[in-house]
Design a protein around this motif. Structure first.
Motif, PDB file in Angstrom:
ATOM      1  N   HIS A  41       0.851  -1.193   0.000  1.00  0.00           N
ATOM      2  CA  HIS A  41       0.000   0.000   0.000  1.00  0.00           C
ATOM      3  C   HIS A  41       0.883   1.237   0.000  1.00  0.00           C
ATOM      4  CE1 HIS A  41      -3.136   2.898   1.001  1.00  0.00           C
ATOM      5  NE2 HIS A  41      -2.359   3.344   1.975  1.00  0.00           N
ATOM      6  N   LYS A  42       0.495   2.231  -0.798  1.00  0.00           N
ATOM      7  CA  LYS A  42       1.204   3.498  -0.828  1.00  0.00           C
ATOM      8  C   LYS A  42       0.180   4.624  -0.753  1.00  0.00           C
ATOM      9  CE  LYS A  42       5.326   5.459  -2.909  1.00  0.00           C
ATOM     10  NZ  LYS A  42       6.424   5.197  -3.856  1.00  0.00           N
ATOM     11  N   PRO A  43       0.364   5.594   0.147  1.00  0.00           N
ATOM     12  CA  PRO A  43      -0.611   6.692   0.267  1.00  0.00           C
ATOM     13  C   PRO A  43      -0.618   7.574  -0.976  1.00  0.00           C
ATOM     14  CG  PRO A  43       1.345   7.148   1.581  1.00  0.00           C
ATOM     15  CD  PRO A  43       1.497   5.745   1.086  1.00  0.00           C
ATOM     16  N   LEU A  44      -1.736   8.251  -1.206  1.00  0.00           N
ATOM     17  CA  LEU A  44      -1.853   9.121  -2.370  1.00  0.00           C
ATOM     18  C   LEU A  44      -0.873  10.291  -2.287  1.00  0.00           C
ATOM     19  CD1 LEU A  44      -5.748   9.247  -2.805  1.00  0.00           C
ATOM     20  CD2 LEU A  44      -4.070   7.963  -4.165  1.00  0.00           C
ATOM     21  N   MET A  45      -0.681  10.818  -1.079  1.00  0.00           N
ATOM     22  CA  MET A  45       0.252  11.924  -0.883  1.00  0.00           C
ATOM     23  C   MET A  45       1.451  11.442  -0.072  1.00  0.00           C
ATOM     24  SD  MET A  45      -2.181  15.224  -0.106  1.00  0.00           S
ATOM     25  CE  MET A  45      -0.741  16.283  -0.053  1.00  0.00           C
ATOM     26  N   CYS A  46       2.639  11.819  -0.518  1.00  0.00           N
ATOM     27  CA  CYS A  46       3.866  11.437   0.182  1.00  0.00           C
ATOM     28  C   CYS A  46       4.683  12.705   0.407  1.00  0.00           C
ATOM     29  CB  CYS A  46       4.656  10.413  -0.630  1.00  0.00           C
ATOM     30  SG  CYS A  46       6.138   9.800   0.201  1.00  0.00           S
ATOM     31  N   LEU A  47       4.569  13.265   1.610  1.00  0.00           N
ATOM     32  CA  LEU A  47       5.246  14.525   1.913  1.00  0.00           C
ATOM     33  C   LEU A  47       6.712  14.327   2.275  1.00  0.00           C
ATOM     34  CD1 LEU A  47       2.414  16.230   4.008  1.00  0.00           C
ATOM     35  CD2 LEU A  47       2.897  16.467   1.562  1.00  0.00           C
ATOM     36  N   ARG A  48       7.050  13.116   2.686  1.00  0.00           N
ATOM     37  CA  ARG A  48       8.430  12.855   3.090  1.00  0.00           C
ATOM     38  C   ARG A  48       8.744  11.377   2.908  1.00  0.00           C
ATOM     39  NH1 ARG A  48      11.110  14.298   9.029  1.00  0.00           N
ATOM     40  NH2 ARG A  48      13.121  13.289   8.679  1.00  0.00           N
ATOM     41  N   GLY A  99      15.807  -2.271   2.916  1.00  0.00           N
ATOM     42  CA  GLY A  99      14.458  -2.371   2.366  1.00  0.00           C
ATOM     43  C   GLY A  99      13.480  -1.295   2.773  1.00  0.00           C
ATOM     44  N   LEU A 100      13.858  -0.442   3.740  1.00  0.00           N
ATOM     45  CA  LEU A 100      12.934   0.582   4.221  1.00  0.00           C
ATOM     46  C   LEU A 100      13.365   1.997   3.849  1.00  0.00           C
ATOM     47  CD1 LEU A 100      12.035  -0.860   7.748  1.00  0.00           C
ATOM     48  CD2 LEU A 100      10.849  -1.175   5.565  1.00  0.00           C
ATOM     49  N   GLN A 101      14.258   2.129   2.887  1.00  0.00           N
ATOM     50  CA  GLN A 101      14.659   3.448   2.404  1.00  0.00           C
ATOM     51  C   GLN A 101      13.634   3.949   1.378  1.00  0.00           C
ATOM     52  OE1 GLN A 101      18.865   3.835   1.240  1.00  0.00           O
ATOM     53  NE2 GLN A 101      19.310   1.947   2.360  1.00  0.00           N
ATOM     54  N   ASN A 102      13.534   5.295   1.275  1.00  0.00           N
ATOM     55  CA  ASN A 102      12.628   5.938   0.305  1.00  0.00           C
ATOM     56  C   ASN A 102      11.188   5.474   0.482  1.00  0.00           C
ATOM     57  OD1 ASN A 102      14.739   7.391  -1.099  1.00  0.00           O
ATOM     58  ND2 ASN A 102      15.346   5.408  -1.943  1.00  0.00           N
ATOM     59  N   MET A 103      10.772   5.346   1.736  1.00  0.00           N
ATOM     60  CA  MET A 103       9.428   4.868   2.066  1.00  0.00           C
ATOM     61  C   MET A 103       8.599   6.022   2.626  1.00  0.00           C
ATOM     62  SD  MET A 103       8.646   1.515   4.398  1.00  0.00           S
ATOM     63  CE  MET A 103       7.023   0.781   4.528  1.00  0.00           C
ATOM     64  N   CYS A 104       7.333   6.088   2.253  1.00  0.00           N
ATOM     65  CA  CYS A 104       6.451   7.163   2.699  1.00  0.00           C
ATOM     66  C   CYS A 104       5.770   6.804   4.013  1.00  0.00           C
ATOM     67  CB  CYS A 104       5.361   7.429   1.665  1.00  0.00           C
ATOM     68  SG  CYS A 104       5.971   7.839   0.022  1.00  0.00           S
ATOM     69  N   THR A 105       5.447   7.810   4.797  1.00  0.00           N
ATOM     70  CA  THR A 105       4.615   7.586   5.977  1.00  0.00           C
ATOM     71  C   THR A 105       3.265   7.036   5.527  1.00  0.00           C
ATOM     72  OG1 THR A 105       5.668   9.428   7.151  1.00  0.00           O
ATOM     73  CG2 THR A 105       3.549   8.669   7.982  1.00  0.00           C
ATOM     74  N   GLY A 106       2.826   5.945   6.155  1.00  0.00           N
ATOM     75  CA  GLY A 106       1.579   5.298   5.751  1.00  0.00           C
ATOM     76  C   GLY A 106       1.776   4.198   4.727  1.00  0.00           C
ATOM     77  N   GLU A 107       2.989   4.077   4.187  1.00  0.00           N
ATOM     78  CA  GLU A 107       3.267   3.032   3.201  1.00  0.00           C
ATOM     79  C   GLU A 107       3.454   1.686   3.908  1.00  0.00           C
ATOM     80  OE1 GLU A 107       6.658   2.007  -0.206  1.00  0.00           O
ATOM     81  OE2 GLU A 107       6.350   4.076   0.446  1.00  0.00           O
ATOM     82  N   ARG A 108       3.101   0.634   3.201  1.00  0.00           N
ATOM     83  CA  ARG A 108       3.244  -0.732   3.724  1.00  0.00           C
ATOM     84  C   ARG A 108       3.995  -1.576   2.704  1.00  0.00           C
ATOM     85  NH1 ARG A 108      -1.980  -4.415   5.286  1.00  0.00           N
ATOM     86  NH2 ARG A 108      -0.876  -6.324   5.908  1.00  0.00           N
TER      87      ARG A 108
END
Length: 219
Positions: A41-48, A99-108
């Motif tokens: 899952h990836k959120p629609l908005m990725c601020l960071r 494996g957790l680099q360049n990951m958005c808050t809320g991403e799974r």
């Protein structure tokens, strides 16, 4: 029978040649296995996005690839709270750092991690030796790390993931020179001793990556 043996010898010879070639082109060692990353899952908005040195708050479930057994879950075990860790300083297994680099808050993400990037040939606790692991990880929050990963790596001249007094002294010397001051060995020694007094928590004579959290003015 002779033909079968000859074929096996040719394949074995080719395998050796290929291994030798890989060792040569990679500077003396075989390429490190990679982490397989699947975005669930990836959120629609990725601020960071997460980067090395950030503090990450994550929920996770861990499974053995061999039989699907869950060996740990932050959601269902203990206090059931997500866990904090700093990305890139080996607070977690290598597979997480990769494996957790360049990951958005809320991403799974689903990470499939080979043994060499997890617990290797020895295993740990419920994890048998040489186990490939699967993690279902949700990133809940990203915060600035206490110190930058890059700063630690710049100071760690021999890449052993700990800072000696000499390495800290060399760093201070360069900082003095960079800002136009003449390095003073006596002053440097006093500063180094002060830094180790505050940061070397286990008093082993080194500042580990984990101990590299105390914000000292000179560093």
């Amino acid at each position: 029978m002779y033909l079968m043996l000859s074929t096996k010898m040719i394949l074995f010879s080719f395998s050796l040649t290929l291994s030798t070639f890989l060792v040569f082109v990679t500077g003396g060692k075989l390429p490190e296995p990679e982490v397989k990353i699947e975005v669930i899952h990836k959120p629609l908005m990725c601020l960071r996005k997460s980067k090395l040195g950030d503090m990450l708050l994550v929920h996770y479930d861990g499974f053995l690839e061999s039989n699907g057994t869950m060996f740990h879950s932050s959601r269902n075990e203990g206090d059931r709270n997500p866990v904090w860790f700093t990305l890139g300083i080996r607070e977690a297994i290598k597979g997480w750092d990769k494996g957790l680099q360049n990951m958005c808050t809320g991403e799974r993400r689903k990470l499939t991690i080979p043994p060499s990037l997890a617990y290797g040939s020895e295993g740990k606790g419920k994890i048998p030796p040489s186990s490939t692991l699967i993690f279902d990880i949700e990133l809940m929050e990203i915060r600035n790390g206490p110190r930058s990963h890059d700063s630690f790596r710049d100071m760690d001249l021999n890449d052993d993931w700990k800072l000696s007094r000499q390495e800290v002294k060399e760093y201070l010397k360069k900082e003095f020179e960079k800002h136009g001051y003449s390095p003073n060995d006596t002053h440097n020694e006093m500063m180094v001793e002060d830094i180790f007094k505050n940061e070397d928590e286990d008093e082993d004579g080194f500042i580990s990556a984990r101990e590299f959290t105390y914000q000292h003015d000179e560093l």
